[in-house]
Design an enzyme around this catalytic site. Sequence first.
Site, PDB file in Angstrom:
ATOM      1  N   TYR A   1       4.875  -5.636  17.924  1.00 54.52           N
ATOM      2  CA  TYR A   1       5.042  -4.901  16.664  1.00 54.52           C
ATOM      3  C   TYR A   1       5.862  -3.631  16.897  1.00 54.52           C
ATOM      4  O   TYR A   1       6.885  -3.401  16.244  1.00 54.52           O
ATOM      5  CB  TYR A   1       3.664  -4.581  16.066  1.00 54.52           C
ATOM      6  CG  TYR A   1       3.699  -3.575  14.939  1.00 54.52           C
ATOM      7  CD1 TYR A   1       4.420  -3.826  13.776  1.00 54.52           C
ATOM      8  CD2 TYR A   1       2.998  -2.371  15.034  1.00 54.52           C
ATOM      9  CE1 TYR A   1       4.456  -2.898  12.744  1.00 54.52           C
ATOM     10  CE2 TYR A   1       3.022  -1.443  14.013  1.00 54.52           C
ATOM     11  CZ  TYR A   1       3.761  -1.706  12.864  1.00 54.52           C
ATOM     12  OH  TYR A   1       3.797  -0.782  11.862  1.00 54.52           O
TER      13      TYR A   1
ATOM     14  N   TYR B   1       0.821  -1.210   0.000  1.00 50.76           N
ATOM     15  CA  TYR B   1       0.000   0.000   0.000  1.00 50.76           C
ATOM     16  C   TYR B   1       0.866   1.277   0.000  1.00 50.76           C
ATOM     17  O   TYR B   1       0.857   2.039  -0.978  1.00 50.76           O
ATOM     18  CB  TYR B   1      -0.932  -0.058   1.216  1.00 50.76           C
ATOM     19  CG  TYR B   1      -1.624   1.232   1.574  1.00 50.76           C
ATOM     20  CD1 TYR B   1      -2.263   2.009   0.606  1.00 50.76           C
ATOM     21  CD2 TYR B   1      -1.650   1.663   2.902  1.00 50.76           C
ATOM     22  CE1 TYR B   1      -2.903   3.187   0.958  1.00 50.76           C
ATOM     23  CE2 TYR B   1      -2.302   2.831   3.257  1.00 50.76           C
ATOM     24  CZ  TYR B   1      -2.914   3.594   2.284  1.00 50.76           C
ATOM     25  OH  TYR B   1      -3.534   4.755   2.630  1.00 50.76           O
TER      26      TYR B   1
ATOM     27  N   HIS C   1      -7.697  -2.092   9.083  1.00 48.66           N
ATOM     28  CA  HIS C   1      -7.665  -0.633   9.229  1.00 48.66           C
ATOM     29  C   HIS C   1      -9.070  -0.056   9.046  1.00 48.66           C
ATOM     30  O   HIS C   1      -9.841  -0.508   8.198  1.00 48.66           O
ATOM     31  CB  HIS C   1      -6.697  -0.020   8.207  1.00 48.66           C
ATOM     32  CG  HIS C   1      -5.270  -0.434   8.445  1.00 48.66           C
ATOM     33  ND1 HIS C   1      -4.797  -1.670   8.056  1.00 48.66           N
ATOM     34  CD2 HIS C   1      -4.239   0.200   9.036  1.00 48.66           C
ATOM     35  CE1 HIS C   1      -3.520  -1.767   8.405  1.00 48.66           C
ATOM     36  NE2 HIS C   1      -3.151  -0.646   9.009  1.00 48.66           N
TER      37      HIS C   1
ATOM     38  N   ASN D   1      -1.437   7.173  11.435  1.00 45.58           N
ATOM     39  CA  ASN D   1      -2.310   6.258  10.667  1.00 45.58           C
ATOM     40  C   ASN D   1      -2.318   6.598   9.183  1.00 45.58           C
ATOM     41  O   ASN D   1      -2.948   7.585   8.784  1.00 45.58           O
ATOM     42  CB  ASN D   1      -3.736   6.313  11.218  1.00 45.58           C
ATOM     43  CG  ASN D   1      -3.863   5.547  12.506  1.00 45.58           C
ATOM     44  OD1 ASN D   1      -3.047   5.723  13.416  1.00 45.58           O
ATOM     45  ND2 ASN D   1      -4.853   4.689  12.606  1.00 45.58           N
TER      46      ASN D   1
ATOM     47  N   ASN E   1       7.762 -10.064  -1.640  1.00 45.85           N
ATOM     48  CA  ASN E   1       7.352 -11.465  -1.839  1.00 45.85           C
ATOM     49  C   ASN E   1       5.873 -11.584  -2.196  1.00 45.85           C
ATOM     50  O   ASN E   1       5.351 -12.679  -2.331  1.00 45.85           O
ATOM     51  CB  ASN E   1       7.687 -12.310  -0.599  1.00 45.85           C
ATOM     52  CG  ASN E   1       6.915 -11.872   0.630  1.00 45.85           C
ATOM     53  OD1 ASN E   1       6.066 -10.979   0.564  1.00 45.85           O
ATOM     54  ND2 ASN E   1       7.190 -12.505   1.756  1.00 45.85           N
ATOM     55  N   LEU E   2       5.195 -10.437  -2.319  1.00 43.48           N
ATOM     56  CA  LEU E   2       3.775 -10.374  -2.693  1.00 43.48           C
ATOM     57  C   LEU E   2       2.876 -11.150  -1.723  1.00 43.48           C
ATOM     58  O   LEU E   2       1.814 -11.637  -2.103  1.00 43.48           O
ATOM     59  CB  LEU E   2       3.547 -10.818  -4.142  1.00 43.48           C
ATOM     60  CG  LEU E   2       4.306 -10.020  -5.216  1.00 43.48           C
ATOM     61  CD1 LEU E   2       3.898 -10.489  -6.612  1.00 43.48           C
ATOM     62  CD2 LEU E   2       4.075  -8.511  -5.092  1.00 43.48           C
TER      63      LEU E   2
ATOM     64  N   ALA F   1       9.094  -3.365   3.923  1.00 36.44           N
ATOM     65  CA  ALA F   1       8.499  -4.705   4.124  1.00 36.44           C
ATOM     66  C   ALA F   1       8.549  -5.067   5.598  1.00 36.44           C
ATOM     67  O   ALA F   1       9.590  -4.955   6.242  1.00 36.44           O
ATOM     68  CB  ALA F   1       9.257  -5.735   3.300  1.00 36.44           C
ATOM     69  N   ALA F   2       7.411  -5.489   6.114  1.00 36.36           N
ATOM     70  CA  ALA F   2       7.342  -5.852   7.533  1.00 36.36           C
ATOM     71  C   ALA F   2       6.029  -6.558   7.784  1.00 36.36           C
ATOM     72  O   ALA F   2       5.092  -6.464   6.992  1.00 36.36           O
ATOM     73  CB  ALA F   2       7.413  -4.589   8.401  1.00 36.36           C
TER      74      ALA F   2
ATOM     75  N   GLY G   1       0.132  -6.774  -1.223  1.00 38.41           N
ATOM     76  CA  GLY G   1       0.604  -5.981  -2.363  1.00 38.41           C
ATOM     77  C   GLY G   1       0.412  -6.704  -3.685  1.00 38.41           C
ATOM     78  O   GLY G   1      -0.047  -7.845  -3.733  1.00 38.41           O
TER      79      GLY G   1
HETATM   80  N1  NAD Z   1      -0.411   1.365   7.263  1.00 35.46           N
HETATM   81  C1  NAD Z   1      -0.098   2.089   8.320  1.00 35.46           C
HETATM   82  O1  NAD Z   1      -0.933   2.826   8.871  1.00 35.46           O
HETATM   83  C2  NAD Z   1       1.303   2.076   8.871  1.00 35.46           C
HETATM   84  C3  NAD Z   1       1.584   2.859  10.002  1.00 35.46           C
HETATM   85  C4  NAD Z   1       2.878   2.851  10.517  1.00 35.46           C
HETATM   86  C5  NAD Z   1       3.868   2.102   9.896  1.00 35.46           C
HETATM   87  N2  NAD Z   1       3.571   1.339   8.817  1.00 35.46           N
HETATM   88  C6  NAD Z   1       4.655   0.549   8.194  1.00 35.46           C
HETATM   89  O2  NAD Z   1       4.676   0.799   6.809  1.00 35.46           O
HETATM   90  C7  NAD Z   1       5.167  -0.345   6.117  1.00 35.46           C
HETATM   91  C8  NAD Z   1       4.244  -0.676   4.955  1.00 35.46           C
HETATM   92  O3  NAD Z   1       2.936  -0.848   5.424  1.00 35.46           O
HETATM   93  P1  NAD Z   1       1.690  -0.996   4.456  1.00 35.46           P
HETATM   94  O4  NAD Z   1       0.526  -0.474   5.217  1.00 35.46           O
HETATM   95  O5  NAD Z   1       2.026  -0.448   3.127  1.00 35.46           O
HETATM   96  O6  NAD Z   1       1.545  -2.586   4.400  1.00 35.46           O
HETATM   97  P2  NAD Z   1       1.434  -3.586   3.169  1.00 35.46           P
HETATM   98  O7  NAD Z   1       1.196  -4.929   3.781  1.00 35.46           O
HETATM   99  O8  NAD Z   1       0.490  -3.083   2.162  1.00 35.46           O
HETATM  100  O9  NAD Z   1       2.885  -3.554   2.535  1.00 35.46           O
HETATM  101  C9  NAD Z   1       3.944  -4.367   2.949  1.00 35.46           C
HETATM  102  C10 NAD Z   1       4.580  -5.001   1.729  1.00 35.46           C
HETATM  103  O10 NAD Z   1       5.694  -5.775   2.163  1.00 35.46           O
HETATM  104  C11 NAD Z   1       5.651  -7.028   1.527  1.00 35.46           C
HETATM  105  N3  NAD Z   1       6.311  -8.007   2.414  1.00 35.46           N
HETATM  106  C12 NAD Z   1       5.909  -8.409   3.638  1.00 35.46           C
HETATM  107  N4  NAD Z   1       6.780  -9.292   4.138  1.00 35.46           N
HETATM  108  C13 NAD Z   1       7.757  -9.459   3.208  1.00 35.46           C
HETATM  109  C14 NAD Z   1       8.946 -10.235   3.141  1.00 35.46           C
HETATM  110  N5  NAD Z   1       9.295 -11.057   4.137  1.00 35.46           N
HETATM  111  N6  NAD Z   1       9.724 -10.129   2.045  1.00 35.46           N
HETATM  112  C15 NAD Z   1       9.371  -9.308   1.019  1.00 35.46           C
HETATM  113  N7  NAD Z   1       8.258  -8.550   1.026  1.00 35.46           N
HETATM  114  C16 NAD Z   1       7.464  -8.628   2.110  1.00 35.46           C
HETATM  115  C17 NAD Z   1       4.192  -7.334   1.293  1.00 35.46           C
HETATM  116  O11 NAD Z   1       3.984  -8.240   0.215  1.00 35.46           O
HETATM  117  C18 NAD Z   1       3.636  -5.948   0.983  1.00 35.46           C
HETATM  118  O12 NAD Z   1       3.657  -5.680  -0.406  1.00 35.46           O
HETATM  119  C19 NAD Z   1       5.322  -1.441   7.158  1.00 35.46           C
HETATM  120  O13 NAD Z   1       6.676  -1.493   7.517  1.00 35.46           O
HETATM  121  C20 NAD Z   1       4.477  -0.937   8.312  1.00 35.46           C
HETATM  122  O14 NAD Z   1       4.974  -1.417   9.550  1.00 35.46           O
HETATM  123  C21 NAD Z   1       2.310   1.306   8.280  1.00 35.46           C
END
Ligand code: NAD
Length: 332
Positions: A142, A12, A190, A171, A33-34, A75-76, A37
Amino acid sequence: MGEVLVTGGAGYIGSHIVRRLVETGRTVVVIDNLSEGSEKALPGEVELVRSDFADRARLDELFGKREIRHVIHMAALALVGDSVSDPATYYRQNVVGSLALLEAAREHQVEGIVFSSTAATYGNPVSLPIDEEHPTRPTNPYGETKLAFERALSWYRNAYGLRYVALRYFNAAGAHPDGDIGEFRRRETHLIPRLLRGILAGEETVVPIFGTDYPTTDGTCVRDYVHVVDLAEAHVHALRALEQGGMEGESFNLGNGEGFSVREVVDMVGKVTGRRPKTEDAPRRAGDPPILVASAARARERLGWQPRLPTLGEIVQTAWKWHESHPRGYES
Ligand SMILES: NC(=O)c1ccc[n+]([C@@H]2O[C@H](COP(=O)([O-])OP(=O)(O)OC[C@H]3O[C@@H](n4cnc5c(N)ncnc54)[C@H](O)[C@@H]3O)[C@@H](O)[C@H]2O)c1
């Protein structure tokens, strides 16, 4: 300028960052790794390496053949509840996995890292708005794992000169105003996407409101929603600061400095969509602080970051545009 490696770039927030980086003329490589996403979220010219970001052999190959000077590490695993029930998996991916990436970056002469951190590093607020001097006492694994990696970055900077910027998002919400990339997870937790997907799914979908007895104006949790396009722009600023050499290593909050309660968000969703989302009052969730609102003064002063889409109306409108045209996400 060198090339930029974005881990989690198909997700995202990552997909909005990648698009912005390409617009600023950078060459971007994504490792994802999809598990969430989609490849469809990426511009055509961006190479996607479909792999775990912590796979050392893949990383060595990638760093060996490309001119990667900076890494944006997105990625997390990022679900608070899952982290409480399964901390081992969170430590393995968010700490051990991220350290493998950091090691590879160090050995391949990467100059700087931008890291996706979170408001969850603070825990229960003792003062509001939360600035970066606020104590960091996470209330879930987390937040702990994100803080642990921030600390590793700081020690690596001291010892090896690897520079970094850690961006603590509040957020993340909204979607690209074009309506062609946005938020869509297999399991959505969310608030805004849940409400919008609930409306699209029909009458029977009811979204729980976790906690209605908090010490807030209407009893529901208050959060600081920040537009994903503004988050993306902050990464461009962070990268520029690292490239220009004036940034050694620092953490920054990213938020709008204004909080909205869950009920206010529900009302805004009703106003924007013209349909009232169905909700039900539910018990509090463990570890949810009543109010989280950021002071992002440091990001404004030191990174020159200024949110362009700060209102809740713009956030919900852009999110609705995306969801309405993509009811099944990228499969639509
Ligand atoms: N969404 C929020 O409100 C928010 C708030 C604070 C921090 N974050 C941080 O932002 C980052 C992205 O969040 P997001 O909301 O876009 O989530 P998301 O799940 O949409 O994106 C994470 C991406 O990482 C990829 N991924 C996960 N594990 C992987 C691995 N082991 N190897 C390779 N790819 C991997 C997933 O396929 C995905 O495309 C994260 O680190 C999250 O902790 C998000």
